[in-house]
Write an enzyme that holds these catalytic residues in place. Structure first.
Site, PDB file in Angstrom:
ATOM      1  N   LYS A  81      27.357  62.034   2.278  1.00 45.34           N
ATOM      2  CA  LYS A  81      27.313  62.637   3.490  1.00 45.34           C
ATOM      3  C   LYS A  81      26.437  63.823   3.405  1.00 45.34           C
ATOM      4  CE  LYS A  81      27.981  58.951   5.794  1.00 45.34           C
ATOM      5  NZ  LYS A  81      26.709  58.364   5.436  1.00 45.34           N
ATOM      6  N   TYR A 107      29.631  50.834  -6.637  1.00 48.29           N
ATOM      7  CA  TYR A 107      30.905  51.797  -6.449  1.00 48.29           C
ATOM      8  C   TYR A 107      31.950  50.930  -7.316  1.00 48.29           C
ATOM      9  CZ  TYR A 107      28.852  54.764  -3.144  1.00 48.29           C
ATOM     10  OH  TYR A 107      28.333  55.740  -2.348  1.00 48.29           O
ATOM     11  N   HIS A 112      17.186  51.282  -0.253  1.00 48.37           N
ATOM     12  CA  HIS A 112      18.111  50.209  -0.624  1.00 48.37           C
ATOM     13  C   HIS A 112      18.806  49.805   0.457  1.00 48.37           C
ATOM     14  CE1 HIS A 112      19.303  52.220  -4.843  1.00 48.37           C
ATOM     15  NE2 HIS A 112      18.225  51.828  -4.791  1.00 48.37           N
ATOM     16  N   PRO A 114      31.764  63.634  -2.418  1.00 48.16           N
ATOM     17  CA  PRO A 114      30.367  62.801  -2.201  1.00 48.16           C
ATOM     18  C   PRO A 114      30.633  61.397  -2.272  1.00 48.16           C
ATOM     19  CG  PRO A 114      30.971  63.683  -4.711  1.00 48.16           C
ATOM     20  CD  PRO A 114      31.945  64.176  -3.680  1.00 48.16           C
ATOM     21  N   TYR A 137      27.784  54.264   6.454  1.00 48.93           N
ATOM     22  CA  TYR A 137      27.223  54.535   5.223  1.00 48.93           C
ATOM     23  C   TYR A 137      25.536  54.902   5.491  1.00 48.93           C
ATOM     24  CZ  TYR A 137      26.260  54.770   0.176  1.00 48.93           C
ATOM     25  OH  TYR A 137      25.915  55.220  -1.242  1.00 48.93           O
TER      26      TYR A 137
END
Length: 390
Positions: free
Chosen positions: A296, A200, A72, A292, A384
């Site tokens: 990480k 998200y 991604h 979560p 990220y």
């Protein structure tokens, strides 16, 4: 039994450490209280940072990852009836790969088994003795027999409820923790993902996350109350709530299908310092937990044991103890960076306090800034995909 490094826990951290030690010519034995079938099928994290992918490839574990992992190059933030893409690769030159923790575990177990590695599953009554000496012993019961594993060092990779951290005398470790006033209800569904990248979603009713595990399997989450009971969440209610929180962009619809698994997970941040006591070295969830939201947890565990593997190699190969001595301080720099990022993502996206409209307006302001500022979006993307060095 005698080995060089005794490893407690057959999750990603313990198995990768054993694999790295083997490649450095160092012997180890891995002890795990669960069955092999259990650890190979428990669904946990699913996002690998660029650095974790590179590590697994360098370690000879990239074949199936490259074939089945889903690369991604961005994520989507969904709020206010619109979708906003964070173009991670464009901003950082790096990407993430969606590849479930259970798949990483399968690959590691296969590699260790093929190399003749010592893996003992379904052990019980594990006790760590002599940690303050140069000859620690792990005592345990396996297949009806009491056994002892004598070693030079012990690596505690057995999670926050394991015996390793609990074996350190009181007062030697300091805990820093925070609990959040919500939980995640997660499902695994036999439904083709309706998105190519993770979504998200910030919503007045609470956070939602759309993820996936394969072209046929979706992984979705809902923010719920920490005391939520799965009995109160039949499949129909779950899908209805996911539609409400995710179908906020015109023309986009959710794919549904049979729910294969569901669970409720509490949200907590935890760091334990230091990550070493005498001949015991702690890694992964045994010493740090992150919510979560920032993806990480598994990546931190892999980073921990990479440092630890290098430190053991330097000790056995060159007689150096400087990397062992600096292990905790070095690892904690990355841990605290990930703690902040995970806290920030969690605070930004979840409904925090229904009685505080000020907080909600700050969240929306921050989200709008992320959607409009390349600099702010780059900061999110860097964290990220994983910072090369911290």
């Amino acid at each position: 039994m005698r080995t060089q490094v005794g490893i407690v826990g057959a999750g990603p951290a313990g198995l990768l450490l054993s694999h790295l030690l083997h490649r450095a010519g160092i012997g180890s034995v891995v002890l795990e209280c669960r069955s092999r079938e259990y650890v190979e099928h428990r669904v946990r994290a699913g996002v690998l940072e660029q650095g974790s992918v590179d590590l697994l490839r360098r370690s000879g574990l990239g074949e199936r990852l490259d074939r089945e992992g889903l690369r991604h190059e961005g994520i989507e933030l969904r709020f206010g009836g619109a979708a906003h893409r964070i173009a991670m690769t464009e901003l950082t030159g790096r990407a993430i790969t969606v590849y479930g923790q259970q798949e990483v575990v399968k690959d590691l177990i296969a590699a260790r088994t093929a190399a003749g590695g010592e893996l003992r599953f379904e052990v019980s009554d594990v006790r760590l003795d002599g940690l303050d000496s140069d000859a620690p012993v792990i005592r345990f019961r396996h297949q009806g027999r009491d056994e002892e594993l004598h070693c030079d060092f012990v690596a505690g990779c057995d999670g926050s409820h394991g015996v390793s951290r609990a074996s350190v005398p009181a007062g030697e470790l300091t805990e820093y923790d925070r609990s959040y006033p919500f939980a995640w209800l997660g499902i695994l569904a036999a439904a083709a993902p309706a998105t190519e990248e993770l979504i998200y979603a910030h919503h007045d009713r609470g956070f939602a996350l759309y993820s996936m595990r394969s072209p046929e399997i979706s992984r979705l989450y809902l923010q719920v109350e920490p005391e939520a009971d799965l009995a109160d969440w039949p499949d129909e209610r779950i899908w209805a709530e996911l539609r409400t929180r995710l179908e906020t962009v015109p023309g986009w619809t959710l794919n549904t299908g049979p729910i294969l698994e569901k669970s409720v997970t509490g949200m907590r941040s935890l760091v334990v310092e230091p990550m070493r006591w005498r001949r015991l070295f702690l890694a992964g969830d045994a010493v740090h937990i992150v919510p979560p939201t920032g993806a990480k947890g598994m990546n931190l565990a892999l980073a921990d044991v990479t440092l630890l593997g290098d430190a053991f190699a330097a000790w056995y190969r060159d007689g150096r103890d400087d990397l062992l001595d600096s292990y905790s301080d070095t690892a904690l720099r990355r841990v605290w960076r990930a703690q902040h990022f995970s806290w920030w993502m969690t605070s930004l996206l979840h409904r925090l306090n229904t009685d505080d409209p000020y907080e909600a307006r700050l969240q929306l302001s921050t989200l709008r800034y992320l959607a409009s500022s390349r600099a702010y979006a780059t900061s999110l993307a860097e964290n990220y995909v994983g910072l090369p060095e911290v």
